[in-house]
Design a protein around this motif. Structure first.
Motif, PDB file in Angstrom:
ATOM      1  N   ARG A 104      34.145  90.979  76.930  1.00  0.00           N
ATOM      2  CA  ARG A 104      34.524  90.290  75.933  1.00  0.00           C
ATOM      3  C   ARG A 104      34.004  91.343  74.601  1.00  0.00           C
ATOM      4  N   THR A 105      35.054  91.686  73.643  1.00  0.00           N
ATOM      5  CA  THR A 105      34.748  92.386  72.560  1.00  0.00           C
ATOM      6  C   THR A 105      34.479  91.744  71.363  1.00  0.00           C
ATOM      7  N   ILE A 106      34.156  92.433  70.326  1.00  0.00           N
ATOM      8  CA  ILE A 106      34.188  91.766  68.721  1.00  0.00           C
ATOM      9  C   ILE A 106      35.499  91.152  68.488  1.00  0.00           C
ATOM     10  N   ARG A 107      36.410  91.980  68.880  1.00  0.00           N
ATOM     11  CA  ARG A 107      37.988  91.427  68.518  1.00  0.00           C
ATOM     12  C   ARG A 107      38.206  90.293  69.034  1.00  0.00           C
ATOM     13  N   ASP A 108      37.864  89.938  70.308  1.00  0.00           N
ATOM     14  CA  ASP A 108      38.109  88.788  71.031  1.00  0.00           C
ATOM     15  C   ASP A 108      37.185  87.611  70.306  1.00  0.00           C
ATOM     16  N   LEU A 109      36.062  87.909  69.964  1.00  0.00           N
ATOM     17  CA  LEU A 109      35.096  87.007  69.108  1.00  0.00           C
ATOM     18  C   LEU A 109      35.746  86.738  67.801  1.00  0.00           C
ATOM     19  N   ALA A 110      36.517  87.752  67.219  1.00  0.00           N
ATOM     20  CA  ALA A 110      37.091  87.505  65.704  1.00  0.00           C
ATOM     21  C   ALA A 110      38.302  86.505  66.238  1.00  0.00           C
ATOM     22  N   ASP A 111      39.240  86.570  67.224  1.00  0.00           N
ATOM     23  CA  ASP A 111      40.141  85.790  67.399  1.00  0.00           C
ATOM     24  C   ASP A 111      39.551  84.315  67.697  1.00  0.00           C
ATOM     25  N   VAL A 146      30.685  92.230  73.117  1.00  0.00           N
ATOM     26  CA  VAL A 146      29.722  91.234  72.288  1.00  0.00           C
ATOM     27  C   VAL A 146      28.368  91.328  72.681  1.00  0.00           C
ATOM     28  N   GLU A 147      28.205  91.415  73.997  1.00  0.00           N
ATOM     29  CA  GLU A 147      26.910  91.504  74.433  1.00  0.00           C
ATOM     30  C   GLU A 147      25.911  92.726  74.107  1.00  0.00           C
ATOM     31  N   GLU A 148      26.592  93.838  73.820  1.00  0.00           N
ATOM     32  CA  GLU A 148      25.892  94.962  73.985  1.00  0.00           C
ATOM     33  C   GLU A 148      25.494  95.219  72.378  1.00  0.00           C
ATOM     34  N   VAL A 149      26.338  94.473  71.288  1.00  0.00           N
ATOM     35  CA  VAL A 149      25.999  95.175  69.847  1.00  0.00           C
ATOM     36  C   VAL A 149      24.501  94.800  69.634  1.00  0.00           C
ATOM     37  N   THR A 150      23.768  96.070  68.904  1.00  0.00           N
ATOM     38  CA  THR A 150      22.502  95.849  68.538  1.00  0.00           C
ATOM     39  C   THR A 150      21.959  95.389  67.212  1.00  0.00           C
ATOM     40  N   ARG A 151      20.982  95.206  66.901  1.00  0.00           N
ATOM     41  CA  ARG A 151      20.412  94.530  65.517  1.00  0.00           C
ATOM     42  C   ARG A 151      20.275  96.229  64.904  1.00  0.00           C
ATOM     43  N   PHE A 179      28.406  85.716  65.347  1.00  0.00           N
ATOM     44  CA  PHE A 179      27.623  85.552  66.526  1.00  0.00           C
ATOM     45  C   PHE A 179      26.909  84.500  66.713  1.00  0.00           C
ATOM     46  N   THR A 180      26.845  83.533  65.783  1.00  0.00           N
ATOM     47  CA  THR A 180      26.159  82.113  65.924  1.00  0.00           C
ATOM     48  C   THR A 180      27.274  81.534  66.780  1.00  0.00           C
ATOM     49  N   TYR A 181      28.752  81.733  66.315  1.00  0.00           N
ATOM     50  CA  TYR A 181      29.751  81.155  67.118  1.00  0.00           C
ATOM     51  C   TYR A 181      29.712  81.534  68.564  1.00  0.00           C
ATOM     52  N   SER A 182      29.275  82.843  68.810  1.00  0.00           N
ATOM     53  CA  SER A 182      29.235  83.343  70.273  1.00  0.00           C
ATOM     54  C   SER A 182      28.418  82.835  71.036  1.00  0.00           C
ATOM     55  N   MET A 183      27.099  82.207  70.447  1.00  0.00           N
ATOM     56  CA  MET A 183      25.886  81.577  71.148  1.00  0.00           C
ATOM     57  C   MET A 183      26.481  80.101  71.484  1.00  0.00           C
ATOM     58  N   GLU A 184      27.274  79.663  70.652  1.00  0.00           N
ATOM     59  CA  GLU A 184      27.601  78.334  70.941  1.00  0.00           C
ATOM     60  C   GLU A 184      28.680  78.321  72.080  1.00  0.00           C
ATOM     61  N   ARG A 185      29.345  79.477  72.334  1.00  0.00           N
ATOM     62  CA  ARG A 185      30.298  79.373  73.465  1.00  0.00           C
ATOM     63  C   ARG A 185      29.564  80.129  74.686  1.00  0.00           C
ATOM     64  N   GLU A 186      28.588  80.305  74.479  1.00  0.00           N
ATOM     65  CA  GLU A 186      27.575  81.077  75.459  1.00  0.00           C
ATOM     66  C   GLU A 186      28.241  82.403  75.955  1.00  0.00           C
ATOM     67  N   TRP A 187      28.705  83.233  74.842  1.00  0.00           N
ATOM     68  CA  TRP A 187      29.156  84.487  75.228  1.00  0.00           C
ATOM     69  C   TRP A 187      27.887  85.461  75.077  1.00  0.00           C
TER      70      TRP A 187
END
Length: 395
Positions: A104-111, A146-151, A179-187
């Protein structure tokens, strides 16, 4: 037993509350049936195989997914066959859920964020989020996993926008919500935007004071057309730009001097109109569509052109250019100077709480004190050698 829809429906766990049934035709394909706490049954498709590690054999179980939600028996069999063939080729076997999660990419997350979150916020907020996603976030992070983006990556991106701190901070806030949304979706298990320090933002205190106001009014009186009319309305009403540009005739009641606003920063409101504001509205050429418009009443004014018109008025007046929002500060400040209290300001300018209104009351009190000191210094009753504003402290 061949694992078909009918066969799986007949499987019941024994006294232990759990049973694993292997498929008779595809070695390694199995289903686990487990009784849950509420008495219902859970059916999970597995791939089971043996693997030798450091001279020892161990059983590996890879979960495919739940029966019916979303896997049918046929689809699970096909996925099990794919995984077992990959293992035979020496490839790393990863279940479909983990594979999707890793890809999953940030574009997938944005969608997903746009589809699930944006419908629940106000239209104006959704528009701002979409703008920041399109222009600030996706051009940089679109293809990042999504999993690889760093602070650190987020911090560098935020720092690259240091020249526009307000926009940078809003963009960071939206990315953090994603990213909070990605945590809710367990991404993802954490939010890498947390801890990135925002830029300090200067409070926008610009306003047109008593020295510049006459020149500003004179220059504005020389301008004609819908943009100058909108500026006059903003100056006397103190409305936000979005509120004025979206104002429609259907929302205006000139007899009662009120306007019903469906979408403001603080929700739907009924806003009172001053006599001057009502006069400006009343003299607009149309009685349908937008109050302030171009040739067609269904075509709202352009924000960019409105800002340019205001800059031209300021240049003609020979004063420091002011932003559209500065007109709101101007109206609120002069309202407070004229004696409006906190509650009057809150209702007139549509703030959710009294905190913002209190700022203008305090400013008016400060200006009043300075004015009193100027008068005393000018009269100089005690013949002081130097005249300066003194600060008095309570004992």
């Amino acid at each position: 037993m061949k694992l078909t829809e009918a066969a799986i429906a007949r499987i019941a766990p024994g006294p232990s509350g759990e049973v694993v049934v292997r498929d008779s035709q595809l070695t390694g394909f199995a289903v686990r049936v487990r009784r849950k706490a509420d008495g219902s049954l859970s059916h999970s498709f597995w791939v089971i195989y043996q693997e030798r590690t450091h001279g020892k054999r161990r059983t590996i179980k890879v979960t495919i997914g739940q029966w019916k939600d979303p896997w049918t028996a046929a689809a699970a069999r096909s996925e099990a066959s794919r995984l077992l063939e990959a293992r035979a080729r020496g490839e790393r076997v990863v279940n479909a859920k983990k594979a999707r999660k890793a890809s999953r990419t940030i574009r997938d997350l944005a969608d997903g964020f746009g589809a699930d979150h944006l419908p629940s916020v106000k239209p104006s907020t959704a528009k701002d989020y979409t703008h920041l996603l399109t222009n600030k976030i996706l051009p940089v992070f679109s293809d990042h996993k999504v999993e690889e983006v760093t602070r650190g990556e987020i911090r560098d991106w935020h720092l690259s926008m240091r020249k526009t701190p307000y926009s940078a901070n809003r963009s960071l806030a939206v990315l953090s919500k994603m990213f909070t949304y990605s945590m809710e979706r367990e991404w993802r298990a954490d939010n890498p935007a947390t801890g990135v320090k925002k830029f300090p933002e200067k409070k926008r205190e610009e306003w047109i004071d008593e020295h510049d106001l006459p020149a500003f009014k004179s220059a504005l009186s020389q301008r004609t057309g819908p943009y100058s009319e909108a500026i006059r309305f903003l100056a006397v009403s103190g409305w936000r730009l979005s509120e004025a540009l979206s104002l429609r005739w259907a929302s205006v009641d000139l007899k009662r001097q009120i306007a019903s606003l469906d979408d403001t920063k603080t929700g739907a409101q009924v806003r009172s109109l001053s006599s001057d504001a009502a006069t400006i509205i009343d003299r607009q050429p149309s009685r349908s569509g937008y109050v302030f418009h171009l040739r067609s009443p269904h075509a709202p004014l352009c924000r960019k052109n409105l800002r340019e018109e205001l800059q031209e008025v300021c240049r003609s007046a020979g004063i420091e250019p002011i932003t559209i929002h500065g007109l709101r500060h101007t109206a609120a400040t002069w309202s407070a100077i004229s004696g409006a209290n906190t509650m009057e300001l809150r209702e007139a300018f549509g703030w959710r709480t009294s905190a913002m209104a209190e700022r203008y009351v305090e400013r008016a009190e400060t200006l009043a004190r300075k004015g009193a000191e100027r008068a005393a210094n000018a009269i100089n009753l005690f013949d002081r050698e130097t005249c300066e504003v003194r600060e008095f402290q309570k004992n």
